[in-house]
Write a protein that holds these residues in place. Structure first.
Motif, PDB file in Angstrom:
ATOM      1  N   ASP A 151      -5.720  -3.435  -7.843  1.00  0.00           N
ATOM      2  CA  ASP A 151      -4.151  -3.865  -8.557  1.00  0.00           C
ATOM      3  C   ASP A 151      -3.351  -4.037  -7.203  1.00  0.00           C
ATOM      4  O   ASP A 151      -3.397  -2.935  -6.760  1.00  0.00           O
ATOM      5  N   PRO A 152      -3.364  -5.019  -6.242  1.00  0.00           N
ATOM      6  CA  PRO A 152      -2.773  -4.904  -4.912  1.00  0.00           C
ATOM      7  C   PRO A 152      -1.413  -4.433  -5.427  1.00  0.00           C
ATOM      8  O   PRO A 152      -0.752  -3.678  -4.337  1.00  0.00           O
ATOM      9  N   LEU A 153      -0.875  -4.369  -5.804  1.00  0.00           N
ATOM     10  CA  LEU A 153       0.847  -4.030  -6.526  1.00  0.00           C
ATOM     11  C   LEU A 153       0.532  -2.027  -6.874  1.00  0.00           C
ATOM     12  O   LEU A 153       1.234  -1.485  -6.249  1.00  0.00           O
ATOM     13  N   GLU A 154      -0.938  -1.962  -7.407  1.00  0.00           N
ATOM     14  CA  GLU A 154      -0.552  -0.619  -8.074  1.00  0.00           C
ATOM     15  C   GLU A 154      -1.278   0.047  -6.313  1.00  0.00           C
ATOM     16  O   GLU A 154      -0.833   1.347  -6.514  1.00  0.00           O
ATOM     17  N   THR A 155      -1.890  -0.389  -5.253  1.00  0.00           N
ATOM     18  CA  THR A 155      -2.487   0.435  -4.247  1.00  0.00           C
ATOM     19  C   THR A 155      -1.522   0.141  -3.940  1.00  0.00           C
ATOM     20  O   THR A 155      -0.998   1.666  -2.829  1.00  0.00           O
ATOM     21  N   TYR A 156      -0.129  -1.219  -3.224  1.00  0.00           N
ATOM     22  CA  TYR A 156       1.037  -0.321  -2.544  1.00  0.00           C
ATOM     23  C   TYR A 156       2.159   0.570  -3.660  1.00  0.00           C
ATOM     24  O   TYR A 156       1.960   1.110  -2.546  1.00  0.00           O
ATOM     25  N   ALA A 157       1.884   0.837  -4.556  1.00  0.00           N
ATOM     26  CA  ALA A 157       3.075   2.127  -5.576  1.00  0.00           C
ATOM     27  C   ALA A 157       2.632   3.192  -4.969  1.00  0.00           C
ATOM     28  O   ALA A 157       2.798   4.069  -5.250  1.00  0.00           O
ATOM     29  N   ALA A 158       0.626   3.199  -5.188  1.00  0.00           N
ATOM     30  CA  ALA A 158       0.303   4.426  -5.123  1.00  0.00           C
ATOM     31  C   ALA A 158       0.278   4.904  -3.195  1.00  0.00           C
ATOM     32  O   ALA A 158       0.552   6.981  -3.235  1.00  0.00           O
ATOM     33  N   ALA A 159       0.264   4.428  -1.999  1.00  0.00           N
ATOM     34  CA  ALA A 159       0.510   4.553  -1.416  1.00  0.00           C
ATOM     35  C   ALA A 159       2.024   5.184  -1.341  1.00  0.00           C
ATOM     36  O   ALA A 159       2.291   6.226  -0.598  1.00  0.00           O
ATOM     37  N   TYR A 160       2.679   3.645  -2.091  1.00  0.00           N
ATOM     38  CA  TYR A 160       5.005   4.518  -1.199  1.00  0.00           C
ATOM     39  C   TYR A 160       4.384   5.938  -2.234  1.00  0.00           C
ATOM     40  O   TYR A 160       5.298   6.904  -1.607  1.00  0.00           O
ATOM     41  N   ARG A 161       3.978   5.983  -3.076  1.00  0.00           N
ATOM     42  CA  ARG A 161       4.470   7.398  -3.834  1.00  0.00           C
ATOM     43  C   ARG A 161       3.779   8.939  -2.368  1.00  0.00           C
ATOM     44  O   ARG A 161       4.337   9.707  -2.395  1.00  0.00           O
ATOM     45  N   ASP A 162       2.308   8.281  -2.292  1.00  0.00           N
ATOM     46  CA  ASP A 162       1.933   9.376  -1.363  1.00  0.00           C
ATOM     47  C   ASP A 162       3.415   9.695  -0.150  1.00  0.00           C
ATOM     48  O   ASP A 162       2.790  10.759   0.360  1.00  0.00           O
ATOM     49  N   TYR A 163       3.587   8.412   0.161  1.00  0.00           N
ATOM     50  CA  TYR A 163       4.728   8.402   1.584  1.00  0.00           C
ATOM     51  C   TYR A 163       5.790  10.096   0.979  1.00  0.00           C
ATOM     52  O   TYR A 163       6.248  10.657   1.255  1.00  0.00           O
ATOM     53  N   GLN A 164       5.945   9.263  -0.396  1.00  0.00           N
ATOM     54  CA  GLN A 164       7.719  10.072  -0.913  1.00  0.00           C
ATOM     55  C   GLN A 164       6.936  11.673  -1.642  1.00  0.00           C
ATOM     56  O   GLN A 164       7.674  12.714  -0.671  1.00  0.00           O
ATOM     57  N   ARG A 165       5.711  11.881  -1.483  1.00  0.00           N
ATOM     58  CA  ARG A 165       5.019  13.425  -1.806  1.00  0.00           C
ATOM     59  C   ARG A 165       5.300  14.048  -0.796  1.00  0.00           C
ATOM     60  O   ARG A 165       4.268  15.568   0.002  1.00  0.00           O
ATOM     61  N   GLY A 166       5.058  13.417   0.815  1.00  0.00           N
ATOM     62  CA  GLY A 166       4.709  14.013   2.052  1.00  0.00           C
ATOM     63  C   GLY A 166       3.247  13.391   1.903  1.00  0.00           C
ATOM     64  O   GLY A 166       2.343  14.635   3.063  1.00  0.00           O
ATOM     65  N   ASN A 167       2.449  12.931   1.773  1.00  0.00           N
ATOM     66  CA  ASN A 167       1.172  12.995   1.493  1.00  0.00           C
ATOM     67  C   ASN A 167       0.709  11.791   2.946  1.00  0.00           C
ATOM     68  O   ASN A 167       0.508  10.475   2.269  1.00  0.00           O
ATOM     69  N   TYR A 168       1.004  12.293   3.696  1.00  0.00           N
ATOM     70  CA  TYR A 168       1.671  10.859   4.863  1.00  0.00           C
ATOM     71  C   TYR A 168       0.146  10.414   5.652  1.00  0.00           C
ATOM     72  O   TYR A 168      -0.233   9.201   5.202  1.00  0.00           O
ATOM     73  N   ASP A 169      -1.363  10.740   5.186  1.00  0.00           N
ATOM     74  CA  ASP A 169      -2.592  10.326   5.100  1.00  0.00           C
ATOM     75  C   ASP A 169      -3.055   9.371   4.607  1.00  0.00           C
ATOM     76  O   ASP A 169      -3.287   8.364   4.785  1.00  0.00           O
ATOM     77  N   LEU A 170      -2.974   9.968   3.753  1.00  0.00           N
ATOM     78  CA  LEU A 170      -3.340   9.263   2.047  1.00  0.00           C
ATOM     79  C   LEU A 170      -2.360   8.606   1.620  1.00  0.00           C
ATOM     80  O   LEU A 170      -3.230   6.599   1.987  1.00  0.00           O
ATOM     81  N   ALA A 171      -1.115   7.828   2.857  1.00  0.00           N
ATOM     82  CA  ALA A 171      -0.320   6.770   2.548  1.00  0.00           C
ATOM     83  C   ALA A 171      -0.244   5.594   3.564  1.00  0.00           C
ATOM     84  O   ALA A 171      -1.053   5.220   3.434  1.00  0.00           O
TER      85      ALA A 171
END
Length: 277
Positions: A151-171
C-alpha cells in the motif's frame, strides 16, 4: 647651634672682661634671633614631615584607585563574557524554537496531505455493490488474482514514522521507495522533502542541500518549496557558508512572504545581524 655656642663663649668672655651693658644687649638680641631661627627650622622640619606624610597618603590612595580600577575592569570583562554567553544561549534557543515551529508546520501539512490522499483513494475504490458497470458474461475471462502490492500510503506512513523516531536511514529508504513507485502522487514532493530533512538531521548538510535543490527544481509548485529553501539556507549556515545561507533566507522572504517559513527566515536573519523589512 654652632653660632649659639660661639655666642655663649663670647658672652662668657665679655662677662669675664667686664663688658658694657650695650654689648650685653646686643648679645641678647643675637641670642633671641638665633632662637627664632631655631624655631623656624623646627617648624620647617615639621612641615616637611607633614608633606612627606601627605605624599605617602596620596600614593596609598593612588594604589588603591589602581587596584579598584583593575577590579572594575575584571568585573566588566566578566559581565561582557556573561552577556556573550547569554546571547549565544538566546540564539540557540531561538534556533530550537524555529526548528520546533517548522516541525509543527510540517506535521500539519503532512496530516492534511494524508487526509487528501485518503479521500482520493476512497473516491476511486469500488462501492459496496462490487462492479459498477457489469460486464457481459461472455466477455468475462477468468484471471488468476494478482499478488497485492504494498500500500503506497502505508509505505509513506512507515517512512515518516521512521523519520520521527530518528531512524533516518530507514526513512530515506522508505521515502525513496515511495517516490520510485508513486512519482505522480500528491505526496511525492513531501517524500522528497523529508529525505532532505533526514539528511539535515544527520548533519549531512551537503546531501541535504542537494536534496532540497531537487525539491525546488522538480516540484516548483509544491507547498514544500518555502520549507526547502529555508532548510537549504540553514544547511549553508551549518557548513559555514554564511553568505549563501543569508541569500537563501532572503529568497524565502522575497519569493514566499506569506508562507510561515518567511517569519522563521526573518527571525534567523535578525539573529545573524541582517536587517530585514
Amino acid at each position: 647651634m654652632r653660632r649659639l655656642s660661639l655666642l655663649l663663649l663670647l658672652l662668657s668672655f665679655l662677662f669675664a672682661a667686664c663688658a658694657s651693658s650695650g654689648d650685653v644687649k646686643r648679645a641678647e638680641d643675637q641670642i633671641a634671633d638665633l632662637e627664632d631661627e631655631i624655631s623656624q627650622m623646627r617648624m620647617s622640619a615639621s612641615s616637611k614631615s607633614e608633606v612627606e606624610q601627605i605624599n605617602r597618603t596620596l600614593a596609598d590612595q593612588m594604589q588603591s584607585l589602581i587596584r579598584s580600577n583593575a577590579e572594575s575592569t575584571a568585573r566588566v570583562s566578566q559581565i561582557e563574557e556573561r552577556v556573550q554567553t547569554s546571547q549565544g544561549n538566546l540564539e540557540q534557543a531561538s534556533y530550537r524554537m524555529d526548528r520546533l515551529a517548522q516541525q509543527v508546520n510540517d506535521l500539519r501539512r503532512e496530516v492534511e496531505a494524508l487526509r487528501m490522499a485518503l479521500q482520493s483513494a476512497s473516491t476511486t475504490a469500488p462501492g459496496p455493490g462490487g462492479i459498477t458497470n457489469p460486464v457481459p458474461m461472455e466477455e468475462v475471462t477468468v484471471r488468476s488474482p494478482a499478488a497485492p502490492g504494498p500500500d503506497p500510503l502505508e509505505t509513506y506512513a512507515a517512512a515518516y514514522r521512521d523519520y520521527q523516531r530518528g531512524n533516518y536511514d530507514l526513512a530515506v529508504e522508505g521515502f525513496r521507495e515511495f517516490i520510485a513507485g508513486n512519482a505522480d502522487s500528491d505526496l511525492a514532493d513531501n517524500a522528497a522533502y523529508w529525505i532532505g530533512e533526514s539528511f539535515f538531521s544527520q548533519q549531512k548538510y551537503a546531501d541535504a542541500i542537494r536534496q532540497f535543490d531537487e525539491v525546488i527544481s522538480r516540484y516548483p509548485r509544491s507547498d514544500k518549496v518555502p520549507a526547502a529553501l529555508l532548510k537549504k539556507g540553514y544547511s549553508y549556515l551549518e557548513t559555514g557558508e554564511r553568505a549563501q545561507g543569508i541569500i537563501q533566507l532572503q529568497y524565502v522572504l522575497h519569493e514566499h512572504p506569506a508562507a510561515p517559513e518567511a517569519n522563521l527566515a526573518r527571525q534567523r536573519l535578525r539573529a545573524l545581524g541582517v536587517q530585514t523589512q
